[in-house]
Write a protein that holds these residues in place. Structure first.
Motif: not given
Length: 539
Positions: A310-314
């Motif tokens: 999964n590719v995740i940022g915030m």
């Protein structure tokens, strides 16, 4: 008189205008409890979310070089790296629990290596006469000559089917349903039968096994209906996180069989079996019988290691009072890969959704530069493995990077770039699925956002509880919803290129994709900036 009427008309006109103004202000107030942010979004957005950016991202993700982005392949990893490069370009921050933008997905995936039941000259076929859910059994190979039928597998003070029969070390047969009259009145309660009035199949099987049985055959009078209803569950491997899965975690051995198979196994005692079934219905009293059949029963599960990402940022919260809470914005980026040498590019499914959330977070980041960052944390997740069975979102919700109890909503986007056959003359629509299931307030927010800004038709056709397509259960929002997080799934429907190699980027309607993307932005904007969490429905 004419002067008087002119004044009266002027007063009326002013009154109407004033009422319209009040309604508009009321809508503004409902939509956002932070007026400055709302006004900023309304003016800023029209010049920020652009069809050309969406088109560029769709073309990049659905290019042949991405090899169809199949879970666990080099193409998936290449697409993930491209998404991560865009997050870096937009200065999207890392989730604190990760050292980069990647959440590695590692599953053990359980399916059947061998599932076999033979009896004398009778030929039984898997998924026609019998089936077993993947992940429901351990290795087992049995040869036997006797099966004990005990009824429904119930153990109650006034109805105990385990009294007077020793099933230790035996193969036991039970049936679904409840002991009830021909009028569907349950003997044990005197009430009409409903699906909610009976125990689950798994609970009964577990009880039979705990009383000493080796394995259980479950006769289902609605066998064909169950096959159709549970098709996905029957044919889809069960995935358990690799770190805490083993064969020991699998359930006990049981198989669901058709009434026809049960009668064949009973042979010349089929009438005896039917007689016992009828006696239970007539008298509401437990009874059992022995069936004599020579059989071989083999259950051999296998597992494969699945690895994806999964590719995740915030974007961190700008309000210290809301920094413990987060809104998730999600879409899956995987597709079907290469089949028979042909690349399945998945432009609509789901490069369109991935491009949309990428454009939304770019816009949020631009807002942040102007001092209008979201008050809550916004976590953006590009899930993989959706096409295999919601792998990425399942893994994330089992190992969340932000506590689910502090995740106030998930806004999920899956296929939003085309027009389906239901709307050829009205393309300004979007399907809304699941918004009201856990929080009616979430459903209300999207209606107000749409009426204020976008004026799409919010089509709830596939939100119906009896939707035969079961779309509510078929995209990544569902793994949040089943864990109690209010969730909504935005969708534009299937089309003739769905899951075909022809789902290409040149077939998408980019001005329409822009309009839908703006609507989704406004829903997310309200969720990220409102003063309070969503009210949950009272059940």
């Amino acid at each position: 008189m004419q002067g008087y009427m002119s004044k009266l008309e002027a007063i009326r006109s002013w009154s109407i205008a004033y009422q319209i103004l009040l309604c508009s202000l009321f809508s503004f107030q409902l939509l956002s409890q932070n007026v400055a942010k709302e006004e900023f979004a309304a003016s800023f957005l029209s010049n920020t979310i652009l069809a050309k950016n969406l088109k560029e991202s769709v073309y990049a993700l659905s290019n042949d070089s991405m090899q169809g982005r199949e879970f666990g392949t080099a193409g998936e990893r290449k697409a993930a790296n491209w998404i991560a490069s865009k997050l870096k370009e937009y200065n999207i921050e890392l989730v604190p629990a990760l050292g980069n933008y990647f959440q590695e997905i590692n599953f053990k995936s359980y399916s059947w290596d061998e599932l076999l039941f033979q009896s004398g000259s009778s030929t039984f076929e898997q998924n026609r006469d019998y089936f077993a859910y993947p992940g429901s059994a351990r290795n087992m190979s049995i040869s036997g000559s006797e099966i004990i039928f005990i009824g429904f597998g119930l153990e109650l003070p006034n109805y105990n089917e385990f009294d007077g029969v020793d099933i230790k070390g035996q193969i036991v047969m039970i049936q679904t349903g409840m002991p009830m009259t021909k009028d569907s009145v349950i003997w044990l309660t005197g009430k009409k039968w409903t699906p909610e009035s009976e125990e689950s199949l798994e609970t009964r099987v577990k009880r039979v096994l705990s009383n000493g049985a080796i394995a259980v055959l479950v006769v289902d009078p609605g066998f064909k209906k169950r096959i159709r209803r549970d098709r996905s569950k029957i044919y889809t491997p069960v995935n358990l996180p690799a770190k805490d899965s083993s064969l020991e975690s699998l359930g006990g051995n049981y198989m669901v069989i058709s009434p026809e198979m049960a009668n064949q196994l009973a042979g010349d005692r089929a009438k005896k079996l039917e007689e016992h079934q009828n006696n239970i219905a007539k008298k509401g009293k437990p009874t059992y019988t022995r069936l004599y059949a020579t059989f071989e029963w083999q259950m051999k599960p296998k597992f494969d290691m699945l690895s994806g990402v999964n590719v995740i940022g915030m974007i961190p919260a700008s309000d210290p009072n809301l920094q413990q809470e987060a809104v998730v914005l999600s879409a899956h980026f995987d597709h079907l890969g290469i089949r028979d040498g042909v690349v399945y590019n998945g432009a609509d499914d789901n490069a369109s959704g991935s491009a949309s959330i990428l454009e939304i977070i770019r816009t949020l980041q631009e807002a942040k530069k102007q001092g209008q960052g979201p008050r809550r944390n916004v976590i953006v997740i590009f899930f993989s493995g959706e096409e295999k069975g919601l792998y990425g979102s399942e893994y994330y919700t089992q190992s969340p990077l932000w506590p689910l109890e502090q995740t106030i909503a998930d806004v999920n986007v899956d296929m939003v770039g085309r027009v389906d056959k239901r709307h050829p003359d009205n393309p300004d629509y979007i399907y809304v699925i699941g918004a009201d299931r856990l929080s009616q307030q979430l459903a209300d927010i999207q209606v107000i956002a749409n009426n204020t800004y976008c004026h799409l038709q919010l089509d709830e056709t596939y939100n119906a509880l009896n939707d035969p397509n079961r779309y509510y259960y078929r995209s990544d929002h569902y793994n949040f919803a089943k864990n109690g997080v209010p969730s909504v799934f935005y969708f534009s429907g299937t089309h003739s290129d769905y899951h075909k190699s022809t789902d290409d980027a040149d077939l998408l309607n980019y001005p329409l994709l822009e309009k839908r993307c703006k609507f989704i932005f406004f829903v997310l904007w309200e969720l990220a900036n409102r003063n309070t969490r969503l009210r949950m429905n009272l059940n």
